[in-house]
Enzyme design. Structure first.
Site, PDB file in Angstrom:
ATOM      1  CG  ASP A 370      57.495 -68.094 -24.725  1.00  0.00           C
ATOM      2  OD1 ASP A 370      57.597 -67.280 -25.673  1.00  0.00           O
ATOM      3  OD2 ASP A 370      57.060 -69.257 -24.873  1.00  0.00           O
ATOM      4  CD  GLU A 388      56.447 -69.477 -28.181  1.00  0.00           C
ATOM      5  OE1 GLU A 388      56.654 -70.353 -29.038  1.00  0.00           O
ATOM      6  OE2 GLU A 388      57.189 -68.500 -28.011  1.00  0.00           O
ATOM      7  CD  GLU A 389      52.146 -73.327 -29.453  1.00  0.00           C
ATOM      8  OE1 GLU A 389      52.300 -73.815 -28.323  1.00  0.00           O
ATOM      9  OE2 GLU A 389      52.863 -73.633 -30.419  1.00  0.00           O
TER      10      GLU A 389
HETATM   11  N1  APR Z   1      53.920 -73.758 -16.158  1.00  0.00           N
HETATM   12  C1  APR Z   1      54.861 -74.684 -15.866  1.00  0.00           C
HETATM   13  N2  APR Z   1      55.129 -75.762 -16.644  1.00  0.00           N
HETATM   14  C2  APR Z   1      54.407 -75.917 -17.764  1.00  0.00           C
HETATM   15  C3  APR Z   1      53.404 -74.989 -18.140  1.00  0.00           C
HETATM   16  C4  APR Z   1      53.170 -73.870 -17.276  1.00  0.00           C
HETATM   17  N3  APR Z   1      52.242 -72.952 -17.559  1.00  0.00           N
HETATM   18  N4  APR Z   1      52.846 -75.416 -19.296  1.00  0.00           N
HETATM   19  C5  APR Z   1      53.470 -76.561 -19.618  1.00  0.00           C
HETATM   20  N5  APR Z   1      54.402 -76.863 -18.707  1.00  0.00           N
HETATM   21  C6  APR Z   1      55.305 -78.029 -18.713  1.00  0.00           C
HETATM   22  C7  APR Z   1      54.629 -79.297 -19.212  1.00  0.00           C
HETATM   23  O1  APR Z   1      55.072 -80.377 -18.423  1.00  0.00           O
HETATM   24  C8  APR Z   1      55.187 -79.434 -20.632  1.00  0.00           C
HETATM   25  O2  APR Z   1      55.248 -80.792 -21.037  1.00  0.00           O
HETATM   26  O3  APR Z   1      56.372 -77.742 -19.622  1.00  0.00           O
HETATM   27  C9  APR Z   1      56.572 -78.853 -20.490  1.00  0.00           C
HETATM   28  C10 APR Z   1      57.158 -78.379 -21.804  1.00  0.00           C
HETATM   29  O4  APR Z   1      56.189 -77.566 -22.441  1.00  0.00           O
HETATM   30  P1  APR Z   1      56.237 -77.391 -24.055  1.00  0.00           P
HETATM   31  O5  APR Z   1      55.319 -76.304 -24.389  1.00  0.00           O
HETATM   32  O6  APR Z   1      56.055 -78.701 -24.720  1.00  0.00           O
HETATM   33  O7  APR Z   1      57.703 -76.841 -24.282  1.00  0.00           O
HETATM   34  P2  APR Z   1      58.875 -77.343 -25.241  1.00  0.00           P
HETATM   35  O8  APR Z   1      59.124 -78.785 -25.072  1.00  0.00           O
HETATM   36  O9  APR Z   1      59.977 -76.386 -24.994  1.00  0.00           O
HETATM   37  O10 APR Z   1      58.312 -77.130 -26.714  1.00  0.00           O
HETATM   38  C11 APR Z   1      58.385 -75.850 -27.293  1.00  0.00           C
HETATM   39  O11 APR Z   1      56.259 -76.050 -28.322  1.00  0.00           O
HETATM   40  O12 APR Z   1      54.675 -74.509 -27.718  1.00  0.00           O
HETATM   41  C12 APR Z   1      55.550 -74.879 -28.704  1.00  0.00           C
HETATM   42  O13 APR Z   1      56.116 -72.838 -29.807  1.00  0.00           O
HETATM   43  C13 APR Z   1      56.570 -73.794 -28.872  1.00  0.00           C
HETATM   44  O14 APR Z   1      57.654 -74.790 -30.724  1.00  0.00           O
HETATM   45  C14 APR Z   1      57.748 -74.569 -29.334  1.00  0.00           C
HETATM   46  C15 APR Z   1      57.638 -75.893 -28.598  1.00  0.00           C
END
Ligand code: APR
Length: 591
Positions: A370, A388-389
């Site tokens: 996550d 995450e959401e």
């Molecule tokens: N499987 C694989 N890769 C994914 C998936 C999935 N289901 N969903 C998204 N991705 C890839 C996308 O390319 C995305 O741009 O992962 C990248 C990073 O996803 P983010 O959610 O933006 O993660 P992060 O940069 O770590 O940001 C985390 O966002 O969701 C909120 O609560 C979370 O505050 C935290 C922040």
């Protein structure tokens, strides 16, 4: 658009070592091999210089001492290409139905169900216990210590037990055949008078009005959620400890208990949880009451509410309500367990890279990462809608972790075992759409109350306002320890890691750097890794080729740590990509 990986290294010396001399213009391009090994060199002409292409040096090229070395490197490359393993080669939990496990509690593991009854096959019942109105425990709405001021006839104010007010309001709703949003608002305001006029319910109102008739089960569902919430004192009899910062501890509850706690979150009954002011009692905890989900209408809110209402429809129906257990484990990495990264001798772990699929589907049965916020769940109850959401909306039981999980520290992670996926989705962020029920193929038969084989690892990456901030060994080491804390949480027999661009979206991280960091952490944790690039074909190829090189050269984690130190140093003045830097600066002794 995925950032273009520049696969040409700009060090001419390196070019000789790793690339065939392309001066040969015989035009007789060798047909690329088909099959996985070809992936590394399935690149177009412009990328023939790709260091991972397994084509031997072109015929007719003068073979000097260097050419001999090329051959050796190409041969290693050939073998290394095969080391990009298949997804099937990675360890997963068996998808088979689980037989009820043997449950036990301990000093750091609180179980909210009756362990003796469960272990004797008597099913799941709430564990008896006493209420704890204490800073180390969740302050439950049904606690006899929870009081509120009640004004009668606008003149007389007296202290009344808050749960009496709440349960009366919920039972009033529960008795109705259909409940409208105004009724919900009126009830919630009755026991949260302080927020009258502050909390808006426009998103919930618009949702109920605009959802297609066929799916609009809310008016009949709202009373059921109220009925479930009103039975909190029956479902949860033992105090719920807080998973506090700096302490490894875990909590096991039943899916029924979780649904009751979430029904209370829906009706905003949790006390002391509505302010995140710095001096507030729970300022270092995520919010839990759903009021933030009910206001500020947007398309995102509509899709989120579709997922949430589907969850409640499932858990309030006797024919579909789940009866298993879920465990939430907070792990803190002790200093004594923190790797000495500079001297780690581990070489690359097994790696599968793909641009197809997603962590939660193709990574089923693996430890699914996550991409978390340090306040677990991030913006799931407000407007956030990235990885995450979405994960929390598809698996709403994860939302209950916000009730008791304090902000994660740099050396901490949260692992959730047994949560159920209730919905499917399509899209991402603004294009996210709820896509109907998910038939969790791990779902048990009614009589079984074992645990679903789903393990989710919440690790929060660092957020960078400016990308250059991440090129410092302090930051790199923090990310290494964070990933390692989660990856090593289980023994080597446990599932391998399903991950992706952790920290590289909302948190603005460098995908190449984060991929190397996760590879290093997985290597020391003795775990294989499936990396889902989320349709980023270019990055998939770059990462495959980088991995081939690292695997072929037998690069150790310690070597990589040294390379990252040099990289962070030059990154302050030169704009060079990490993979290119590594290709150009591999320790000569390895070539
Ligand atoms: N499987 C694989 N890769 C994914 C998936 C999935 N289901 N969903 C998204 N991705 C890839 C996308 O390319 C995305 O741009 O992962 C990248 C990073 O996803 P983010 O959610 O933006 O993660 P992060 O940069 O770590 O940001 C985390 O966002 O969701 C909120 O609560 C979370 O505050 C935290 C922040």
């Amino acid at each position: 658009m995925a950032k273009r990986c520049d696969k040409h290294n700009d060090s001419s010396q390196m070019q000789k070592i790793l690339q065939p001399d392309v001066t040969d213009r015989s035009g007789q391009e060798e047909k690329h091999k088909q099959g996985p090994e070809a992936k590394c060199d399935a690149t177009d002409k412009a990328d023939q210089a790709s260091p991972c292409s397994s084509k031997p040096p072109c015929a007719g090229v003068e073979r000097g001492r260097e050419e001999k070395r090329d051959e050796r490197v190409w041969k290693q490359r050939e073998e290394a290409t095969d080391s990009c393993c298949l997804l099937e080669d990675l360890r997963r939990l068996p998808p088979s139905r689980v037989t009820p496990e043997r449950l036990s509690f301990g000093e750091t593991h609180t179980v909210l169900v009756d362990v003796g009854l469960f272990n004797s096959g008597g099913g799941v019942q709430a564990q008896q216990g006493r209420d704890m109105w204490h800073s180390n425990f969740v302050k439950l709405p049904c606690s006899p210590s929870s009081w509120m001021n009640k004004t009668i006839l606008k003149i007389h104010t007296s202290q009344v037990k808050r749960w009496e007010v709440i349960s009366k309001a919920l039972e009033r709703l529960a008795k109705k055949k259909t409940v409208m949003v105004d009724n919900v608002e009126e009830a919630i305001m009755e026991y949260n008078p302080k927020y009258k006029g502050q909390w808006s319910f426009d998103a919930l109102s618009s949702f109920v009005k605009c959802i297609p008739e066929a799916e609009n089960y809310s008016p009949a569902l709202l009373p059921k959620i109220a009925a479930l919430a009103s039975r909190l004192h029956e479902h949860v009899k033992k105090a719920i400890p807080l998973l506090q910062r700096g302490r490894t501890a875990s909590i096991t509850l039943s899916q029924v208990q979780i649904s009751c706690l979430l029904a209370n979150a829906f009706y905003c009954t949790f006390p002391h949880r509505n302010t995140s002011a710095p001096n507030a009692e729970y300022h270092s905890y995520p919010t839990i009451n759903f009021n933030s989900l009910f206001g500020q209408w947007s398309v995102r809110k509509k899709e989120k509410l579709r997922a949430i209402m589907h969850y409640f429809k499932t858990v309030t129906d006797d024919n579909s309500k789940p009866r298993g257990l879920v465990t939430f484990e907070r792990h803190c990495l002790k200093d004594t367990d923190t790797p000495k990264w500079r001297s780690c001798e581990e070489t690359m772990p097994k790696l599968h890279v793909t641009s197809d699929g997603r962590i939660e589907t193709e990574g089923t049965g693996m430890l699914q990462v996550d991409f978390a916020c340090n306040l677990i769940g991030g913006g799931v109850l407000s407007s956030g809608l990235v990885q995450e959401e979405i994960l929390f909306l598809m698996n709403p039981e994860l939302i209950v972790s916000r009730l008791f999980t304090e902000k994660l520290g740099d050396n901490e992670c949260l692992i959730i075992k047994g949560s159920q996926q209730f919905s499917c989705y399509s899209g991402f962020s603004d294009s996210f759409e709820w896509a109907g029920p998910h038939d969790d193929r791990l779902t048990r038969a009614k009589r079984e109350c074992g645990r679903l084989h789903r393990q989710i690892l919440a690790i929060d990456a660092l957020r960078y306002r400016h990308r250059r901030e991440q090129y410092s060994m302090l930051q790199v080491t923090r990310e290494l320890n964070k990933a390692f804390c989660g990856f090593k949480a289980y023994g080597q027999s446990d599932p391998d890691i399903a991950t992706g661009k952790w920290g590289c979206g909302a948190f603005n991280g460098d995908p190449q750097l984060k991929a190397v960091i996760q590879l290093m952490a997985a290597a020391v944790a003795k775990k294989g890794m499936a990396f889902f690039t989320f349709e980023d074909e270019m990055f998939k190829e770059c990462l495959q080729q980088m991995y081939c090189l690292l695997a072929a050269q037998g690069i150790t984690v310690g070597n990589l740590y040294g390379l990252l130190e040099d990289y962070c140093a030059i990154k302050q003045t030169a704009d060079v990509e990490l993979f290119q830097f590594i290709r150009s600066n591999l320790p000569k002794s390895l070539l």
